[in-house]
Design a protein around this motif. Structure first.
Motif, PDB file in Angstrom:
ATOM      1  N   ALA A   7      42.618  44.724  45.678  1.00 12.85           N
ATOM      2  CA  ALA A   7      41.315  44.189  45.278  1.00 12.85           C
ATOM      3  C   ALA A   7      40.237  45.135  45.782  1.00 12.85           C
ATOM      4  O   ALA A   7      40.501  46.026  46.590  1.00 12.85           O
ATOM      5  CB  ALA A   7      41.106  42.793  45.862  1.00 12.85           C
ATOM      6  N   ASP A   8      39.003  44.946  45.323  1.00 12.27           N
ATOM      7  CA  ASP A   8      37.894  45.729  45.870  1.00 12.27           C
ATOM      8  C   ASP A   8      37.644  45.344  47.323  1.00 12.27           C
ATOM      9  O   ASP A   8      37.379  46.201  48.163  1.00 12.27           O
ATOM     10  CB  ASP A   8      36.619  45.496  45.051  1.00 12.27           C
ATOM     11  CG  ASP A   8      36.690  46.130  43.672  1.00 12.27           C
ATOM     12  OD1 ASP A   8      37.482  47.067  43.492  1.00 12.27           O
ATOM     13  OD2 ASP A   8      35.954  45.671  42.779  1.00 12.27           O
ATOM     14  N   CYS A   9      37.715  44.050  47.617  1.00 11.90           N
ATOM     15  CA  CYS A   9      37.449  43.543  48.959  1.00 11.90           C
ATOM     16  C   CYS A   9      38.578  42.603  49.374  1.00 11.90           C
ATOM     17  O   CYS A   9      38.893  41.649  48.653  1.00 11.90           O
ATOM     18  CB  CYS A   9      36.132  42.781  49.001  1.00 11.90           C
ATOM     19  SG  CYS A   9      34.690  43.781  48.556  1.00 11.90           S
ATOM     20  N   GLY A  10      39.182  42.864  50.522  1.00  7.82           N
ATOM     21  CA  GLY A  10      40.241  41.992  51.011  1.00  7.82           C
ATOM     22  C   GLY A  10      41.489  42.037  50.161  1.00  7.82           C
ATOM     23  O   GLY A  10      41.726  41.146  49.351  1.00  7.82           O
ATOM     24  N   GLY A  11      42.304  43.076  50.339  1.00 13.43           N
ATOM     25  CA  GLY A  11      43.487  43.207  49.504  1.00 13.43           C
ATOM     26  C   GLY A  11      44.447  42.039  49.622  1.00 13.43           C
ATOM     27  O   GLY A  11      45.011  41.582  48.635  1.00 13.43           O
ATOM     28  N   GLY A  12      44.617  41.531  50.860  1.00 13.96           N
ATOM     29  CA  GLY A  12      45.492  40.382  51.049  1.00 13.96           C
ATOM     30  C   GLY A  12      44.732  39.067  51.075  1.00 13.96           C
ATOM     31  O   GLY A  12      45.078  38.121  50.366  1.00 13.96           O
ATOM     32  N   ILE A  13      43.652  39.010  51.881  1.00 18.42           N
ATOM     33  CA  ILE A  13      42.839  37.791  52.022  1.00 18.42           C
ATOM     34  C   ILE A  13      41.366  38.183  52.043  1.00 18.42           C
ATOM     35  O   ILE A  13      40.977  39.141  52.729  1.00 18.42           O
ATOM     36  CB  ILE A  13      43.193  37.041  53.325  1.00 18.42           C
ATOM     37  CG1 ILE A  13      44.621  36.490  53.259  1.00 18.42           C
ATOM     38  CG2 ILE A  13      42.199  35.910  53.586  1.00 18.42           C
ATOM     39  CD1 ILE A  13      45.091  35.843  54.554  1.00 18.42           C
ATOM     40  N   PHE A  14      40.537  37.427  51.322  1.00 13.36           N
ATOM     41  CA  PHE A  14      39.094  37.631  51.334  1.00 13.36           C
ATOM     42  C   PHE A  14      38.416  36.329  51.727  1.00 13.36           C
ATOM     43  O   PHE A  14      38.557  35.309  51.047  1.00 13.36           O
ATOM     44  CB  PHE A  14      38.606  38.087  49.958  1.00 13.36           C
ATOM     45  CG  PHE A  14      37.105  38.268  49.882  1.00 13.36           C
ATOM     46  CD1 PHE A  14      36.433  39.026  50.813  1.00 13.36           C
ATOM     47  CD2 PHE A  14      36.373  37.674  48.864  1.00 13.36           C
ATOM     48  CE1 PHE A  14      35.067  39.212  50.750  1.00 13.36           C
ATOM     49  CE2 PHE A  14      35.001  37.838  48.770  1.00 13.36           C
ATOM     50  CZ  PHE A  14      34.345  38.612  49.725  1.00 13.36           C
ATOM     51  N   ASN A  15      37.709  36.358  52.853  1.00 17.96           N
ATOM     52  CA  ASN A  15      36.981  35.189  53.341  1.00 17.96           C
ATOM     53  C   ASN A  15      35.492  35.472  53.239  1.00 17.96           C
ATOM     54  O   ASN A  15      34.988  36.424  53.843  1.00 17.96           O
ATOM     55  CB  ASN A  15      37.354  34.895  54.795  1.00 17.96           C
ATOM     56  CG  ASN A  15      36.503  33.792  55.401  1.00 17.96           C
ATOM     57  OD1 ASN A  15      36.331  32.729  54.816  1.00 17.96           O
ATOM     58  ND2 ASN A  15      35.963  34.052  56.588  1.00 17.96           N
ATOM     59  N   TYR A  16      34.769  34.649  52.462  1.00 21.08           N
ATOM     60  CA  TYR A  16      33.345  34.886  52.272  1.00 21.08           C
ATOM     61  C   TYR A  16      32.523  33.854  53.037  1.00 21.08           C
ATOM     62  O   TYR A  16      32.426  32.689  52.630  1.00 21.08           O
ATOM     63  CB  TYR A  16      32.967  34.857  50.788  1.00 21.08           C
ATOM     64  CG  TYR A  16      31.517  35.208  50.543  1.00 21.08           C
ATOM     65  CD1 TYR A  16      31.105  36.534  50.589  1.00 21.08           C
ATOM     66  CD2 TYR A  16      30.580  34.212  50.295  1.00 21.08           C
ATOM     67  CE1 TYR A  16      29.782  36.880  50.380  1.00 21.08           C
ATOM     68  CE2 TYR A  16      29.253  34.543  50.085  1.00 21.08           C
ATOM     69  CZ  TYR A  16      28.850  35.876  50.131  1.00 21.08           C
ATOM     70  OH  TYR A  16      27.527  36.203  49.932  1.00 21.08           O
ATOM     71  N   ASP A  17      31.975  34.275  54.192  1.00 20.72           N
ATOM     72  CA  ASP A  17      31.016  33.478  54.959  1.00 20.72           C
ATOM     73  C   ASP A  17      31.518  32.063  55.232  1.00 20.72           C
ATOM     74  O   ASP A  17      30.780  31.080  55.102  1.00 20.72           O
ATOM     75  CB  ASP A  17      29.676  33.424  54.226  1.00 20.72           C
ATOM     76  CG  ASP A  17      28.536  33.036  55.174  1.00 20.72           C
ATOM     77  OD1 ASP A  17      28.695  33.211  56.393  1.00 20.72           O
ATOM     78  OD2 ASP A  17      27.497  32.551  54.683  1.00 20.72           O
ATOM     79  N   ASP A  18      32.787  31.953  55.602  1.00 17.58           N
ATOM     80  CA  ASP A  18      33.390  30.645  55.858  1.00 17.58           C
ATOM     81  C   ASP A  18      34.315  30.780  57.065  1.00 17.58           C
ATOM     82  O   ASP A  18      34.264  31.759  57.794  1.00 17.58           O
ATOM     83  CB  ASP A  18      34.148  30.163  54.622  1.00 17.58           C
ATOM     84  CG  ASP A  18      34.226  28.633  54.536  1.00 17.58           C
ATOM     85  OD1 ASP A  18      34.135  27.986  55.598  1.00 17.58           O
ATOM     86  OD2 ASP A  18      34.387  28.105  53.420  1.00 17.58           O
ATOM     87  N   THR A  19      35.182  29.822  57.268  1.00 18.73           N
ATOM     88  CA  THR A  19      36.138  29.859  58.375  1.00 18.73           C
ATOM     89  C   THR A  19      37.542  30.056  57.821  1.00 18.73           C
ATOM     90  O   THR A  19      37.994  29.295  56.957  1.00 18.73           O
ATOM     91  CB  THR A  19      36.088  28.548  59.180  1.00 18.73           C
ATOM     92  OG1 THR A  19      34.771  28.393  59.728  1.00 18.73           O
ATOM     93  CG2 THR A  19      37.104  28.570  60.311  1.00 18.73           C
ATOM     94  N   ALA A  20      38.220  31.109  58.303  1.00 16.57           N
ATOM     95  CA  ALA A  20      39.590  31.386  57.870  1.00 16.57           C
ATOM     96  C   ALA A  20      40.485  31.450  59.107  1.00 16.57           C
ATOM     97  O   ALA A  20      40.155  32.113  60.086  1.00 16.57           O
ATOM     98  CB  ALA A  20      39.666  32.694  57.102  1.00 16.57           C
ATOM     99  N   THR A  21      41.618  30.749  59.055  1.00 15.05           N
ATOM    100  CA  THR A  21      42.577  30.741  60.150  1.00 15.05           C
ATOM    101  C   THR A  21      43.938  31.175  59.613  1.00 15.05           C
ATOM    102  O   THR A  21      44.473  30.558  58.681  1.00 15.05           O
ATOM    103  CB  THR A  21      42.694  29.341  60.778  1.00 15.05           C
ATOM    104  OG1 THR A  21      41.401  28.945  61.270  1.00 15.05           O
ATOM    105  CG2 THR A  21      43.692  29.348  61.930  1.00 15.05           C
ATOM    106  N   ILE A  22      44.473  32.231  60.184  1.00 10.80           N
ATOM    107  CA  ILE A  22      45.763  32.779  59.755  1.00 10.80           C
ATOM    108  C   ILE A  22      46.721  32.671  60.936  1.00 10.80           C
ATOM    109  O   ILE A  22      46.472  33.228  62.006  1.00 10.80           O
ATOM    110  CB  ILE A  22      45.610  34.243  59.309  1.00 10.80           C
ATOM    111  CG1 ILE A  22      44.595  34.335  58.159  1.00 10.80           C
ATOM    112  CG2 ILE A  22      46.952  34.832  58.910  1.00 10.80           C
ATOM    113  CD1 ILE A  22      44.158  35.744  57.860  1.00 10.80           C
TER     114      ILE A  22
END
Length: 208
Positions: A7-22
């Motif tokens: 992808a252009d941004c975040g090939g695996g995961i893209f989080n936009y101004d939020d909360t992401a837990t991996i």
């Protein structure tokens, strides 16, 4: 497992101004301009007991080295990395991890390959504004280990990183008995700059 995406941004995961837990995850073989493995554009990113490996940060266009990069992780918010490994990512722009505020605990950033041909200070394994690093290892990356304005590092190892072709932890020459002047193989600032230029493919004796 999240793998082989692009992808252009975040090939695996893209989080936009939020909360992401991996948690308990593997991100491998993904590619993007910003964040080959993960991009978090603002917000909060928490990575626990996970592996980010073999991801690829690519130039924005036509092989041009520019922009923030982040072959493994690109983060513009708050990043917490715990019990995790970031390894064998490569980035044509210049960073394995690019982060704003970062806490790294009991984790490893190792064996990442950084931009071949970028400016010297874009050749960095971890670039952060503010970081707290505890019980962690940053080693054997093809670039500087860590750069940032506010760093707190405790009970950790930073070793074997080779920025600009200069290997850390080396003994060159010798000093006099009181350590006042060089007694053998003195190294001046110009010698350091020449080493960097040679690593970047420039003849240090050339005149512009």
């Amino acid at each position: 497992t999240i793998s082989e995406n692009s992808a252009d941004c975040g090939g695996g995961i893209f989080n936009y101004d939020d909360t992401a837990t991996i948690t308990g995850s593997i991100l491998s073989g993904n590619a993007a301009f910003n964040g080959g493995g993960i991009m978090s554009n603002g917000g909060t990113l928490t990575v626990t007991n996970s592996t980010v490996s073999g991801n690829h940060g690519i130039p924005l266009c036509d092989g041009r080295c520019s922009g923030p990069g982040g072959g493994g992780i690109y983060n513009e918010g708050v990043l917490t990395l715990t019990d995790s490994v970031v390894t064998q990512n490569d980035d044509e722009v210049g960073y394995a991890i690019f982060a704003g505020t970062r806490t790294m605990t009991n984790s490893v950033v190792s064996g990442n390959t950084l931009c071949d041909g970028c400016r010297f200070l874009e050749d960095i394994a971890i670039y952060v504004e503010t970081a707290t690093i505890d019980r962690s290892t940053v080693s054997d990356n093809d670039g500087l280990g860590i750069a940032g304005s506010q760093l707190t590092i405790t009970n950790s190892t930073v070793s074997g990183n080779t920025g600009g072709g200069i290997q850390g932890g080396r003994v060159v020459g010798a000093s006099d008995p009181i350590g006042g002047t060089p007694a053998d193989r003195p190294v001046a600032p110009g010698d350091v700059v020449a080493t960097i230029f040679k690593s970047l493919g420039f003849n240090p004796t050339s005149h512009l």
